[in-house]
Every structure is written in C-alpha cells, then in structure tokens.
Design an enzyme around this catalytic site. Structure first.
Site, short mmCIF file in Angstrom:
data_model
loop_
_atom_site.label_atom_id
_atom_site.label_comp_id
_atom_site.label_asym_id
_atom_site.label_seq_id
_atom_site.Cartn_x
_atom_site.Cartn_y
_atom_site.Cartn_z
N HIS A 189 0.84 -1.21 0.00
CA HIS A 189 0.00 0.00 0.00
C HIS A 189 0.86 1.25 0.00
O HIS A 189 0.62 2.19 -0.74
CB HIS A 189 -0.87 0.05 1.26
CG HIS A 189 -2.08 -0.80 1.17
ND1 HIS A 189 -3.07 -0.54 0.28
CD2 HIS A 189 -2.46 -1.89 1.86
CE1 HIS A 189 -4.01 -1.44 0.43
NE2 HIS A 189 -3.66 -2.28 1.37
N GLU A 434 5.85 -12.22 -19.00
CA GLU A 434 6.48 -12.05 -17.68
C GLU A 434 7.07 -13.35 -17.16
O GLU A 434 7.67 -13.38 -16.10
CB GLU A 434 5.50 -11.43 -16.68
CG GLU A 434 4.13 -12.04 -16.62
CD GLU A 434 3.16 -11.24 -15.73
OE1 GLU A 434 3.59 -10.30 -15.06
OE2 GLU A 434 1.98 -11.61 -15.71
N ASP A 458 7.69 -9.01 -12.96
CA ASP A 458 7.77 -10.46 -12.79
C ASP A 458 8.86 -11.07 -13.67
O ASP A 458 9.58 -11.96 -13.23
CB ASP A 458 6.42 -11.11 -13.11
CG ASP A 458 5.49 -11.05 -11.91
OD1 ASP A 458 5.97 -11.31 -10.80
OD2 ASP A 458 4.31 -10.70 -12.09
N CYS A 505 4.90 -2.68 -19.20
CA CYS A 505 4.11 -2.06 -18.13
C CYS A 505 4.69 -2.32 -16.74
O CYS A 505 4.01 -2.11 -15.75
CB CYS A 505 2.66 -2.52 -18.20
SG CYS A 505 2.46 -4.29 -18.02
C1 PEP Z 1 4.69 -6.93 -13.99
O1 PEP Z 1 4.84 -8.07 -13.56
O2 PEP Z 1 5.62 -6.26 -14.49
C2 PEP Z 1 3.39 -6.26 -13.93
C3 PEP Z 1 3.20 -5.11 -14.51
O3 PEP Z 1 2.40 -6.86 -13.24
P1 PEP Z 1 2.32 -6.90 -11.65
O4 PEP Z 1 3.29 -5.87 -11.12
O5 PEP Z 1 0.90 -6.57 -11.31
O6 PEP Z 1 2.69 -8.29 -11.33
MG MG Z 2 3.18 -9.35 -13.10
#
Ligand code: PEP
Ligand code: MG
Length: 585
Positions: A189, A434, A458, A505
C-alpha cells in the site's frame, strides 16, 4: 543511515511521525479507584469518535474510489460494535485497573496470537482490520498517535511498520512528504500510494520503528532506498538542496501534461498509465497519460468478500473506462496468487513457492465460472466504447496451449452473450510476457495474440530467480542486469519484426535509465505509475532515437549490472541532469 528498497523516487527532509509507536512503546498505567470511571468514559468517547470517523471514511471512499473499497470501513464499524471486543476492554479497565491504551494493546496481542494459529488467509487478513480499528481507537486515547500536525514541526515523514488501508486513505488529507516502512515491498500500500502521489518512499527498512521516534529529523532518499535519522548538518544541507530541486522539478513537469509525447527527433510515443481503480484513472488523466496500459483488476477482488457478479463487474469496468484518458484501457484479467490471495477462490493453504505456484490464469482456468464471468463482463464493457479502445490482456502466460485455451474461452463467452441476444464486437486480445518461457518462445506466441505487454516486474524476478519483494535478494532482482536486457531486446525485436504492437508495463518503464535503453531497443509504447508520466515525457524530448541506439549499443557490451548502472547514471546526468533525482535504484 539505514537501507531499504527504493520504492518511489525523490528526496525529502522532514520530521518523523511514527504511526505504530504505541506498539513499540505503549502508554501503560495502573489506574487508581477514582480513575476507573473516567477511563471507561474516555474509552466510550474514543469509540464514538472512531465510529463517526469510520462512517465518514466509508462515505468518502465509496464516493471517490468505489463501493467495495468503502465496504472495508463498514467491516471496521462492525468490529467496533462487537460485544466481545468491547466487553474485554471494559473488564480489563475495571478489574485489572488497566488504562484503555494498555488494554487495547493487550487485546491486539491476544488477537495476533489467535490468528497466528489459523491457516485461513481470509481470517489472517481480518487481523489487519482488527489492528486498524485498535490503532484508530488508540489514536483518540493517546497523544502519541494523534496526527496533530500543528505539534510536529516541519514537513511530515510517515514511519510505519506497513500502512493499513485506512491509514493510507487518511493520509490523503495530510501533507505527507515521504513514507518509510519497516515491512512492505514495491507492491505494498505504502509504495503504491507514494508513487501515485509522487512522493519519495523507502520500504523494507529493518528495525526502523526501534530507531526512530516522532519528532526526529529524517532524510528520505527514494532514489537509493536510503533513510538517515537525525543526520549531521552537512548532510542535511545537501539533502535540503536536493529536495528543493525535486519539488521544483515536479511542479514544472506537471505543467507539461498537455504536451505530446515524442522524442527530440519527433518520433511519437505512447505513454500510458498503470491503474488499480477509478482514482488512479483520474490521476492518469491529470498527469497527461494517453491511456491506461494496465488496469489491475485484482484490486476489485481483494476488496470483495465474494466473487463479484457479472453486472457488478460490468458496471465497474465501464466506470473505469469512462474515467480513463481517451477511454483507452487495457484490462488485465485477475492476477491473484503469489503475495495476493483471495479466500473465496480456494486460497486456503500456504504454498511453498507461491510466486511459482497456483496464480493468475493458472488459477482462473480452474475456476471456469468465475473466469467466464470476468471475460463476459470485460467484453460487454468494451462494447459500450469505440472499437479497439478497450483491450483484454492475460497475465502469466507460459505456454502456447494456454493461449489456445484462452482463445477458446473468449469464443465461448461470445457465444453465450449471443445466445442471450447480446452481440459483442471482437476486441484486441493480448498477453503479458512475464514468464521467461514465454519470452523464449515469443515467435510462436505471437501467432495467437493481437498485442504484447512485457511485465518486467515479474519477468526480472523469474529470470534472475530473485523474489521481487525480498530485500535480501534485491541486488539480483535488477531490471538493468545484462540477462534482462538481452531478453527484453529479443522480445521487442520479435514483436517489431512481426508488427505486433508491444508495450512494457513494469516499473522500469518509469525509470529514466531503463526508459532510454527501451527506446534504443525499439519500444515506443510504455505504461507506468501515473506520477512518472510527466518526467518521462520531458526526458523523451531531450533525446533522439539515434542517440538511444548508440547508448544501447555501448550498454549491451557490459558484462555486469554495476557497469550498466554506472554508465547509465552518467548518461542521465549528461542528457537530463535535473531528472536524475526522479530515478531510483
Ligand atoms: C509486472 O509483472 O511487471 C506487472 C506489470 O504486473 P504486476 O506488477 O501486477 O505483477
Ligand atoms: Mg506481473
């Protein structure tokens, strides 16, 4: 000086406000006979104040974030009304002459011991709610916890074990300059709030609660994950200067929101935002993002007691899309598991390796009713907006078989909707890259998807076999590691070769050093925390594609992460010296 994980960049100097101090140092006192009645009355006053705060919070959060998020505070009101809870406190005050803060502290100890014996994750989560209520009650009984800004000189730096949901919301009304947590990680958080508000934060700082007390002077360096307690005057002066630069820069960059995103040689870019709910969609708008590249639907489920039904999901997705820039949203299906668990989806046991276990689509496949419901709700919501504005994306794809299965599930959802008289358009279907296996077999995967988004958070942890939330291995979980760069370059090249749209992302999209290298690899679309969009837009305007390609060429020759880091630090200092304050390790 103490080290932790750099979770939100920038520099701040201020006065510590320790949220959990009462638990390190409870305010204990044995009451005299004459004091008992007054103590019971104080406790009742604290209950009334807490109840009215919680009602107000429920209304506020419901209006600004959503019904389910607001419901957390309804649960807190129920705990406050619980007869067993209140009777224990009253008994200890009367029979054991405990003052109310000490009684609350003891009750928390009892609940902690009780919940420690259960394996039920849902129940374990409820301990956080109980703790939250106890902290709230205590804040009305003890001066230590009152967020009385007037009595604390200087800008506030919040120090906590980990921020609880209600504290996170309450911080919305307080002028906080930085957050430091003892527990926590990139996805906690505290980290999420700090990034969305654009304030520095450091998590995972061991024993910080024992070392800091409210009123101490604190320096937070969110670039390198460093916290200094009562620093020497030279250090303080240097950090104050850095802080001024950071604040000026943020103000200046926010005014760029209307500028288009392009490089110095006018190559257009798409800078999108990662969001978890409606308020983030609005932040994406305010920061000048061109769309939403990742809507993490799991937050919807994490705040639900039961599977949200199709109508509820449909209306929430519509609300999110309506609030997002250009109504352009990539909706990711449930990515639960790992560190995030939802009891009603069968997470009643502890896996030995949760990040490598039953998570994301692996779990969704085994809950076809729930998965089909989510997919239908997404398709129906997309149908309400212009064609191709909304895209559907799947997390943790590992094999081609999974993609085939996903395509079949989508076809079935269309058939079911058509059977009910709802013809819906096809929408772009994408996968996250990922898992290293997906990166290695990217060419085969591309035959089955309309777009790709690299989930570098990830991908880096799996490639380096280093948990993204474990400070002990954070030296390995590095996006600038040569192994990571080689993999990213390969995936981006494969997508560009086949003209399959690609974006990234993960957190690295918003970090200047990584952003330049990704541009050099041929990436033109990025998705990041909304607060990073203005600085990345500015950086893009200061560099040409040819320059990024040259920098990448030099970097690909390095054999160690340290060399890449050092070289890129120099490059950022050369290209955009002012922006280096917005980078983090
Ligand atoms: C990632 O794994 O880079 C991603 C954007 O998803 P999350 O951070 O929600 O696992
Ligand atoms: Mg991820």
């Amino acid at each position: 000086m103490r080290r932790g994980i750099a979770v939100s960049p920038g520099v701040a100097v201020g006065t510590a406000y320790v949220i959990h101090e009462i638990y390190v140092n409870p305010d204990t006192k044995e009451l005299a006979d004459s004091e008992i009645t007054a103590e019971l009355a104080s406790y009742e006053v604290a209950r009334d104040k807490s109840a009215s705060e919680l009602r107000a919070l429920e209304r506020k959060v419901e209006a600004q974030v959503g019904h389910e998020e607001g419901a957390v505070f309804a649960v807190h009101q129920a705990i406050l009304r619980d007869a067993a809870f209140t009777n224990k406190i009253r008994n200890w005050i009367v029979e054991e002459r405990m003052n109310a803060p000490a009684a609350l502290h003891r009750l928390l100890g009892e609940y902690t011991a009780l919940f420690a014996r259960t394996n039920d994750d849902y129940l374990k989560e409820r301990l956080n709610d109980v703790r939250d209520v106890i902290i709230r009650l205590s804040s009305h009984l003890s001066d230590v916890l009152k967020p009385d800004q007037a009595s604390i000189e200087g800008p506030l730096i919040v120090i906590a074990d980990e921020l609880l949901p209600s504290q996170a919301v309450a911080l919305g009304d307080i002028d906080v300059h930085a957050i430091v947590t003892q527990a926590g990680s990139q996805t906690s958080h505290a980290a999420i709030i700090a990034r969305s508000r654009g304030i520095p934060a450091v998590s995972g700082v061991k024993n910080i609660l024992r070392k800091v007390k409210t009123g101490d002077t604190i320096v937070v360096d969110g670039r390198h994950g460093v916290v200094e307690i009562n620093p020497k005057i030279e250090s303080l002066t240097a950090f104050r200067k850095l802080e001024r630069e950071f604040v000026d820069l943020k103000d200046q960059l926010a005014s760029n929101r209307e500028l288009s995103a392009e490089t110095a040689d006018n190559v257009p870019l798409q800078l999108e935002a990662n969001i978890n709910g409606v308020s983030d969609a609005e932040a994406a708008h305010n920061m000048g993002a061109s769309g939403v590249g990742l809507y993490r639907t799991e937050y919807l489920y994490l705040t639900h007691r039961d599977v949200p039904d199709e109508e509820e999901q449909f209306s929430i997705y519509k609300e999110i899309i309506a609030a997002s820039p250009d109504h352009s949203v990539t909706i990711r299906t449930l990515d639960i598991g790992g560190d995030k668990t939802v009891a009603y989806l069968g997470h009643d046991h502890n896996e030995a390796n949760p990040f490598m276990g039953w998570r994301s689509i692996r779990l969704s496949f085994e809950h076809p009713d729930f998965f089909n419901t989510q997919i239908r709700a997404i398709i129906r919501a997309a149908n309400e907006f212009p064609a191709n504005a909304v895209r559907m994306m799947f997390p943790m794809v590992t094999t081609v078989e999974e993609l085939r299965k996903l395509r079949a599930i989508i076809r079935k959802a269309h058939r079911t909707l058509a059977d009910h008289g709802q013809e819906c358009r096809e929408m772009p279907i994408g996968m996250m890259v990922e898992v290293p296996a997906a990166a290695v077999t990217i060419d085969t995967m591309l035959e089955l998807v309309d777009f790709v988004s690299i989930g570098s958070n990830d991908l880096v942890q799996y490639l380096m076999a280093a948990d993204r939330d474990n400070p002990r291995v954070s030296h390995l979980c590095q996006p600038l590691a040569p192994a990571v760069l080689i993999t990213l370059k390969m995936v981006i090249a494969a997508c560009n070769r086949r003209s399959v749209p690609i974006t990234l992302c993960g957190e690295m999209a918003g970090k200047p050093k990584a952003f330049i290298l990704l541009l050099g690899m041929g990436l033109r679309k990025f998705s990041m925390s909304p607060a990073f969009v203005p600085s990345i837009k500015q950086l893009a305007q200061m560099i040409s594609i040819a320059e990024t390609e040259q920098i990448l060429e030099s970097v690909m020759k390095f054999k160690t992460t340290a060399q890449v880091n050092k070289y890129m630090t120099r490059q950022i200092e050369r290209i955009a010296p002012k922006l280096s304050i917005l980078d983090s390790d």
